[in-house]
Design a protein around this motif. Structure first.
Motif, PDB file in Angstrom:
ATOM      1  N   LYS A   3       0.803  -1.142   0.049  1.00  5.59           N
ATOM      2  CA  LYS A   3       0.117   0.104   0.045  1.00  5.59           C
ATOM      3  C   LYS A   3       0.954   1.134  -0.032  1.00  5.59           C
ATOM      4  O   LYS A   3       2.078   1.361   0.656  1.00  5.59           O
ATOM      5  N   VAL A  23      -4.132   8.005   3.593  1.00  2.87           N
ATOM      6  CA  VAL A  23      -4.370   6.640   3.346  1.00  2.87           C
ATOM      7  C   VAL A  23      -5.465   6.077   4.271  1.00  2.87           C
ATOM      8  O   VAL A  23      -5.627   6.322   5.497  1.00  2.87           O
ATOM      9  N   SER A  27      -8.389   2.783   0.133  1.00  6.24           N
ATOM     10  CA  SER A  27      -8.023   3.757  -0.862  1.00  6.24           C
ATOM     11  C   SER A  27      -7.140   4.860  -0.293  1.00  6.24           C
ATOM     12  O   SER A  27      -6.781   4.838   0.926  1.00  6.24           O
ATOM     13  N   ASN A  50      -8.624   3.508  -5.373  1.00  7.02           N
ATOM     14  CA  ASN A  50      -8.588   2.118  -4.631  1.00  7.02           C
ATOM     15  C   ASN A  50      -7.354   1.613  -4.711  1.00  7.02           C
ATOM     16  O   ASN A  50      -6.621   1.787  -5.577  1.00  7.02           O
ATOM     17  N   HIS A  51      -6.826   0.831  -3.565  1.00  4.90           N
ATOM     18  CA  HIS A  51      -5.325   0.354  -3.448  1.00  4.90           C
ATOM     19  C   HIS A  51      -5.447  -0.656  -4.623  1.00  4.90           C
ATOM     20  O   HIS A  51      -4.141  -0.896  -4.886  1.00  4.90           O
TER      21      HIS A  51
END
Length: 61
Positions: A3, A23, A27, A50-51
């Motif tokens: 991430k 963060v 998302s 979105n991640h």
């Protein structure tokens, strides 16, 4: 998948770049004004990604 963290630059949606400002669980919120052609693209200053939908281009500034 790693991430993004605050300060990372990410790429998403076929070439758009953004600076990660926050963060969230699913998302990140990114600032798009770092792109040279930001004004030409007529985008909002910030967006949510979105991640699953980005890759990290540069580590923390």
């Amino acid at each position: 998948m790693k991430k993004a963290e605050i300060g990372n630059i990410i790429e998403f949606r076929e070439g758009l770049l953004g600076l990660v400002e926050k963060v969230n669980e699913n998302s990140v919120i990114v600032d798009l004004t770092i792109m040279e052609n930001y004004r030409d693209l007529e985008l909002e200053e910030k967006t949510v990604v979105n991640h699953k939908n980005y890759k990290i281009i540069q580590g923390t500034l």
